[in-house]
Design a protein around this motif. Structure first.
Motif, short mmCIF file in Angstrom:
data_model
loop_
_atom_site.label_atom_id
_atom_site.label_comp_id
_atom_site.label_asym_id
_atom_site.label_seq_id
_atom_site.Cartn_x
_atom_site.Cartn_y
_atom_site.Cartn_z
N THR A 32 -14.43 2.07 9.10
CA THR A 32 -13.89 1.10 10.05
C THR A 32 -14.68 -0.19 10.02
O THR A 32 -14.11 -1.29 10.11
N LEU A 33 -16.00 -0.11 9.87
CA LEU A 33 -16.83 -1.31 9.76
C LEU A 33 -16.44 -2.11 8.52
O LEU A 33 -16.49 -3.35 8.52
N VAL A 34 -16.06 -1.42 7.46
CA VAL A 34 -15.66 -2.11 6.23
C VAL A 34 -14.33 -2.81 6.42
O VAL A 34 -14.20 -4.01 6.15
N VAL A 35 -13.31 -2.09 6.91
CA VAL A 35 -11.97 -2.69 6.99
C VAL A 35 -11.91 -3.78 8.04
O VAL A 35 -11.16 -4.76 7.90
N GLN A 36 -12.72 -3.68 9.08
CA GLN A 36 -12.71 -4.71 10.12
C GLN A 36 -13.35 -6.00 9.64
O GLN A 36 -13.10 -7.06 10.22
N ARG A 37 -14.15 -5.94 8.60
CA ARG A 37 -14.83 -7.13 8.10
C ARG A 37 -14.20 -7.68 6.83
O ARG A 37 -14.61 -8.72 6.33
N ALA A 38 -13.22 -6.99 6.30
CA ALA A 38 -12.52 -7.47 5.11
C ALA A 38 -11.46 -8.49 5.51
O ALA A 38 -10.94 -8.46 6.63
N ALA A 39 -11.13 -9.39 4.58
CA ALA A 39 -10.02 -10.29 4.81
C ALA A 39 -8.75 -9.48 5.01
O ALA A 39 -8.58 -8.40 4.45
N ASP A 70 -5.85 -9.58 3.93
CA ASP A 70 -5.04 -9.24 2.75
C ASP A 70 -5.85 -8.50 1.68
O ASP A 70 -5.38 -8.34 0.56
N SER A 71 -7.06 -8.07 2.02
CA SER A 71 -7.93 -7.41 1.03
C SER A 71 -8.53 -6.11 1.55
O SER A 71 -9.57 -5.67 1.08
N VAL A 72 -7.85 -5.49 2.52
CA VAL A 72 -8.37 -4.26 3.09
C VAL A 72 -8.38 -3.14 2.05
O VAL A 72 -9.29 -2.32 2.00
N GLY A 73 -7.36 -3.11 1.20
CA GLY A 73 -7.27 -2.06 0.19
C GLY A 73 -8.46 -2.07 -0.76
O GLY A 73 -9.10 -1.05 -0.97
N ILE A 74 -8.75 -3.23 -1.36
CA ILE A 74 -9.84 -3.31 -2.33
C ILE A 74 -11.18 -3.10 -1.64
O ILE A 74 -12.09 -2.47 -2.21
N ALA A 75 -11.33 -3.58 -0.39
CA ALA A 75 -12.58 -3.36 0.34
C ALA A 75 -12.80 -1.86 0.58
O ALA A 75 -13.90 -1.33 0.38
N HIS A 112 0.81 -1.21 0.00
CA HIS A 112 0.00 0.00 0.00
C HIS A 112 0.85 1.27 0.00
O HIS A 112 0.49 2.27 -0.62
N LYS A 113 1.99 1.24 0.69
CA LYS A 113 2.88 2.39 0.67
C LYS A 113 3.39 2.64 -0.75
O LYS A 113 3.43 3.79 -1.21
N ARG A 114 3.79 1.59 -1.43
CA ARG A 114 4.33 1.74 -2.78
C ARG A 114 3.31 2.36 -3.72
O ARG A 114 3.61 3.29 -4.48
N PHE A 135 -6.21 3.69 4.85
CA PHE A 135 -6.97 2.81 5.73
C PHE A 135 -6.27 1.47 5.89
O PHE A 135 -6.16 0.92 6.99
N ALA A 136 -5.80 0.91 4.78
CA ALA A 136 -5.12 -0.39 4.81
C ALA A 136 -3.82 -0.29 5.60
O ALA A 136 -3.48 -1.21 6.37
#
Length: 486
Positions: free
Chosen positions: A382-389, A391-396, A77-79, A122-123
């Protein structure tokens, strides 16, 4: 081995830099709004053509945000944040020095990676410290909200002081360029990677389908009916093809199982409803403030500067709500915090209809709406990122951002069509807005607010599997790679 105090200082510096960067991102997003008329004069284009300044950016975001978010999950994500920042800086330079309006719009479209900053950030904060990511997300959203307010206020002053449109437009480019070494120095790369390769076909189908639907909806009154219908059908076909393609791939752009049964589907729907009322109501509120009661029978006849001040007060209330979002969420729970925000928005819209009162009274309703929007905007991600896999926080997060933005574009177009249908004949064959048209929009927004306030209460608690510590797979990594961001 670093001491705990040293790690804490480094972590605080990282999140502090991201907050400053998001403040600048917000300033850039609000920077062009007060400059529209000057841009039109500089490039010799009509007021109608100026609508493409927002449309070009909006359509490009639905194309690039899902793709860049997924690239962040795969390559870091930094890159991708650094690459996106460099693209935005270069595009802002093109916007500043474009010799014609066509190249100006091209630069505006290339600025679209600006919309992926938040999902990537977020990720970053979630992978570093899932337990305290809500606090960091609230700070980032609050900084974005404050930045957008400052951008709308400062751009006009800078233009007046410099008397140079190019120099005024160049300042955001310089800020973005300075952010690139800052990211390199202060932000640690996220350790976890998503498996597989980038589904470029899925990115084209999803982005193209959304852009076609959004573009046709945004031009309902400008395009011929046949063209609008054709583009809408094309968008639907592309999205259907994307679903078929995603079901056949092992590593699609968006994991449909994650979306439909993995816990983020309902938060994305809530984001869509929230974005529709948030962005769809902005133009009607601004127009209502400036409407002359002596000729139309409603409104406050506020000057442009006064209306801008009232909207800035609303934005500052949103900043306050976002700043309090994490504290409220920890006190009553994330879904209830979003529901509270939705309830406040519904009350505000009802107040605008039933008791507009004086300008001071109307501003009170704007403040209540701003507080509600701030609570939602800081808690829902936060509800979205907490429920994402893990390794998939970025796309979520990217899907959350895209759903909110796309809903705003569609709602704005549909509300404009509704209001034009509710006009009344005026002098010399013209038609004038009616108070009923504003009330119709605000009743719809109140209904949307109540709908997402109820829907969010059905969100299931995050699964333990999606809350795993993202640092676990890197037990052999260097200690510096495991520093949390506070």
């Amino acid at each position: 081995m670093r001491t705990t105090a040293q790690k804490s200082t480094t972590a605080a510096g990282a999140v502090g830099f991201l907050v400053v960067m998001e403040l600048g991102s917000g300033i850039l997003q609000g920077w062009l709004t007060p400059l529209f008329s000057s841009i039109g004069e500089h490039h010799g284009v009509s007021a109608a053509a100026l609508n493409w300044i927002s449309a070009a950016y909006l359509l490009a975001t639905v194309l690039v945000v899902p793709l860049l978010s997924k690239l962040g999950d795969i390559h870091g994500h930094k890159r991708i944040l650094m690459v996106s920042t460099a693209i935005v800086a270069a595009a802002s330079g093109l916007v500043a020095f474009a010799p014609n309006y066509e190249l100006f719009l091209l630069g505006r479209a290339i600025q679209a990676p600006l919309a992926v900053f938040l999902p990537l950030e977020f990720a970053i904060v979630h992978q570093r410290d899932p337990e305290r990511s809500g606090r960091s997300i609230a700070r980032l959203v609050a900084a974005l909200t404050l930045g957008a307010t400052l951008g709308g206020l400062l751009a006009g002053f800078v233009l007046d002081a410099t008397d140079s449109l190019s120099l005024t437009l160049l300042l955001p480019a310089l800020f973005m360029a300075l952010c690139i070494p800052g990211i390199a120095l202060f932000v640690k790369e996220t350790p976890l990677r998503s498996a597989g390769k980038v589904d470029y076909l899925g990115a084209v189908l999803l982005g193209g389908g959304l852009a076609a639907l959004l573009g046709s909806a945004s031009n309902l009154t400008a395009w011929p009916p046949l063209a609008t219908t054709g583009v809408m059908l094309l968008g639907a076909v592309l999205l259907a093809a994307w679903v078929v393609s995603a079901r056949r791939l092992e590593h699609p752009l968006v994991n449909l199982t994650m979306l439909l049964r993995g816990g983020i589907g309902l938060p994305i729907i809530v984001a869509f409803l929230y974005g529709a009322q948030l962005f769809g109501a902005q133009a009607p509120i601004s127009v209502y403030l400036r409407s002359d009661p002596a000729t139309l029978g409603f409104g406050f006849g506020a000057a442009a500067s006064a209306a801008g001040t009232m909207l800035s007060i609303m934005a500052l209330a949103s900043f306050l709500g976002a700043s309090l979002g994490d504290r409220v969420s920890r006190g009553i729970g994330g879904p209830r915090s979003v529901a509270l925000g939705g309830g406040l928005c519904a009350v505000a819209y009802a107040g605008m209809i039933l008791a507009p009162g004086t300008l001071v009274t109307f501003v009170i309703w704007l403040v209540i709406a701003g507080l509600g929007s701030g609570l939602v905007s800081s808690t829902l991600p936060t509800l979205v990122v907490q429920r994402a896999a893990a390794d998939s926080v970025g796309i979520a997060s990217g899907l959350y951002n895209t759903a909110r933005t796309a809903a705003g574009g569609v709602a704005g177009a549909l509300f404009a069509l509704l209001m034009s249908a509710l006009t009344t004949p005026a002098a010399e064959g013209t038609r004038a807005a009616t108070e009923v048209s504003f009330h119709a929009v605000w009743w719809i927004c109140a209904g949307l607010s109540l709908l997402f306030a109820v829907a969010v209460l059905f969100i299931r608690p995050g699964k333990a599997a999606t809350q795993q510590d993202p640092r676990a797979p890197l037990a052999a990594a260097s200690p510096d790679a495991l520093e949390p961001i506070n």
